[in-house]
Scaffold this motif. Sequence first.
Motif, PDB file in Angstrom:
ATOM      1  N   THR A 167       0.848  -1.185   0.000  1.00 38.86           N
ATOM      2  CA  THR A 167       0.000   0.000   0.000  1.00 38.86           C
ATOM      3  C   THR A 167       0.889   1.242   0.000  1.00 38.86           C
ATOM      4  OG1 THR A 167      -0.096  -0.028   2.429  1.00 38.86           O
ATOM      5  CG2 THR A 167      -1.903  -1.093   1.236  1.00 38.86           C
ATOM      6  N   MET A 168       0.369   2.356  -0.486  1.00 35.53           N
ATOM      7  CA  MET A 168       1.156   3.588  -0.557  1.00 35.53           C
ATOM      8  C   MET A 168       0.387   4.736   0.089  1.00 35.53           C
ATOM      9  SD  MET A 168       1.735   6.767  -2.007  1.00 35.53           S
ATOM     10  CE  MET A 168       0.634   6.851  -3.439  1.00 35.53           C
ATOM     11  N   ARG A 169       1.106   5.477   0.941  1.00 32.12           N
ATOM     12  CA  ARG A 169       0.573   6.706   1.537  1.00 32.12           C
ATOM     13  C   ARG A 169       1.670   7.768   1.447  1.00 32.12           C
ATOM     14  NH1 ARG A 169      -0.686   2.191   4.023  1.00 32.12           N
ATOM     15  NH2 ARG A 169      -2.861   1.706   4.518  1.00 32.12           N
ATOM     16  N   PRO A 170       1.376   8.945   0.894  1.00 37.64           N
ATOM     17  CA  PRO A 170       2.410   9.968   0.741  1.00 37.64           C
ATOM     18  C   PRO A 170       2.500  10.891   1.957  1.00 37.64           C
ATOM     19  CG  PRO A 170       0.444  10.639  -0.447  1.00 37.64           C
ATOM     20  CD  PRO A 170       0.132   9.302   0.188  1.00 37.64           C
ATOM     21  N   TYR A 171       3.726  11.305   2.282  1.00 38.95           N
ATOM     22  CA  TYR A 171       3.974  12.249   3.370  1.00 38.95           C
ATOM     23  C   TYR A 171       5.177  13.120   3.023  1.00 38.95           C
ATOM     24  CZ  TYR A 171       0.900   9.512   6.437  1.00 38.95           C
ATOM     25  OH  TYR A 171      -0.186   8.880   6.991  1.00 38.95           O
ATOM     26  N   ILE A 172       5.236  14.324   3.596  1.00 37.95           N
ATOM     27  CA  ILE A 172       6.477  15.086   3.525  1.00 37.95           C
ATOM     28  C   ILE A 172       7.508  14.343   4.373  1.00 37.95           C
ATOM     29  CG2 ILE A 172       5.330  17.289   3.076  1.00 37.95           C
ATOM     30  CD1 ILE A 172       5.771  18.009   6.026  1.00 37.95           C
ATOM     31  N   PRO A 173       8.802  14.514   4.111  1.00 33.57           N
ATOM     32  CA  PRO A 173       9.818  13.665   4.761  1.00 33.57           C
ATOM     33  C   PRO A 173       9.738  13.610   6.276  1.00 33.57           C
ATOM     34  CG  PRO A 173      10.798  14.796   2.901  1.00 33.57           C
ATOM     35  CD  PRO A 173       9.403  15.346   3.030  1.00 33.57           C
ATOM     36  N   LYS A 174       9.540  14.736   6.949  1.00 34.15           N
ATOM     37  CA  LYS A 174       9.526  14.689   8.420  1.00 34.15           C
ATOM     38  C   LYS A 174       8.307  13.914   8.926  1.00 34.15           C
ATOM     39  CE  LYS A 174       7.235  19.110   9.601  1.00 34.15           C
ATOM     40  NZ  LYS A 174       6.113  18.499  10.346  1.00 34.15           N
ATOM     41  N   ASP A 175       7.183  14.019   8.217  1.00 39.43           N
ATOM     42  CA  ASP A 175       6.005  13.243   8.612  1.00 39.43           C
ATOM     43  C   ASP A 175       6.178  11.767   8.266  1.00 39.43           C
ATOM     44  OD1 ASP A 175       4.802  15.481   9.615  1.00 39.43           O
ATOM     45  OD2 ASP A 175       3.494  15.821   7.881  1.00 39.43           O
TER      46      ASP A 175
END
Length: 266
Positions: A167-175
């Motif tokens: 599965t894929m979920r996107p986040y900014i790097p710190k998150d």
Amino acid sequence: MKQTPLPLLQQTSELRQAIRNKTHTGVTSGLAQGAMQGNVVILPADWANDFLLYCQKNPVSCPLIGVSEVGAFAMPELGNDIDMRHDIPEYYVYRNGEKVESRSDIEDLWQDDMVAFVLGCSFSFEHALSQAGLTPRNIEEDVNVSMFETNIATVPAGRFFGNTVVTMRPYIPKDAIRAIQITTRFPKAHGAPLHFGTPQDIGIKDLSQPDYGEAVTVKDGEVPVFWACGVTPQVAIRNAKPPICITHAPGKMLVTDVLDTDLAVL
């Protein structure tokens, strides 16, 4: 295990009843938050030992949370009123490795030699992510999570083999770092991600074209984060070709009465 709070027990029971009555036929992500959800594989008993071994050899993709007695469609360790013939919004039916139909119940297909396996699901850690202010994009956009077949091989066992689904979920790097820390506490819900960053490194060509589920928005500055997925067995089933196998449709899970925190490492 701790006693499940009554309001949540009411939610899970009512949701299963809605599924049984066919008034809820959609995905289960974001529903009955706090309850463990499960991927489902149902096989004849003479295939069950091979599949059990496959799960044991691939605990990240196939984290077992329940196995039924032969011929039993109840799962009392996961919920008092669970009926594996009716309590999933959509079932896939495979014959000799080919998906031949989808249906809303399997009562007329149930056999006295069937064994039901329930595997942990990443929908269970989505609640923890949301509580931490990291609500997954699929919940924000009210769609099924994006799922992709990768080039990451699983460990073969008996007649079962194949590559891992994620599965894929996107986040900014710190998150993303915080999401990794949170999900590591949930080994029975796939635990820490297998990969983050460049999708091509694990054989994914286009994030806008998931193999299962629906595409979600990936914003500027975000990185895709990939967790193992309980749809992985469906690839192995295609390869093993059992005479009959029944699974959940991707994103449409068994909702249990078990607290997701009961299976967390705190």
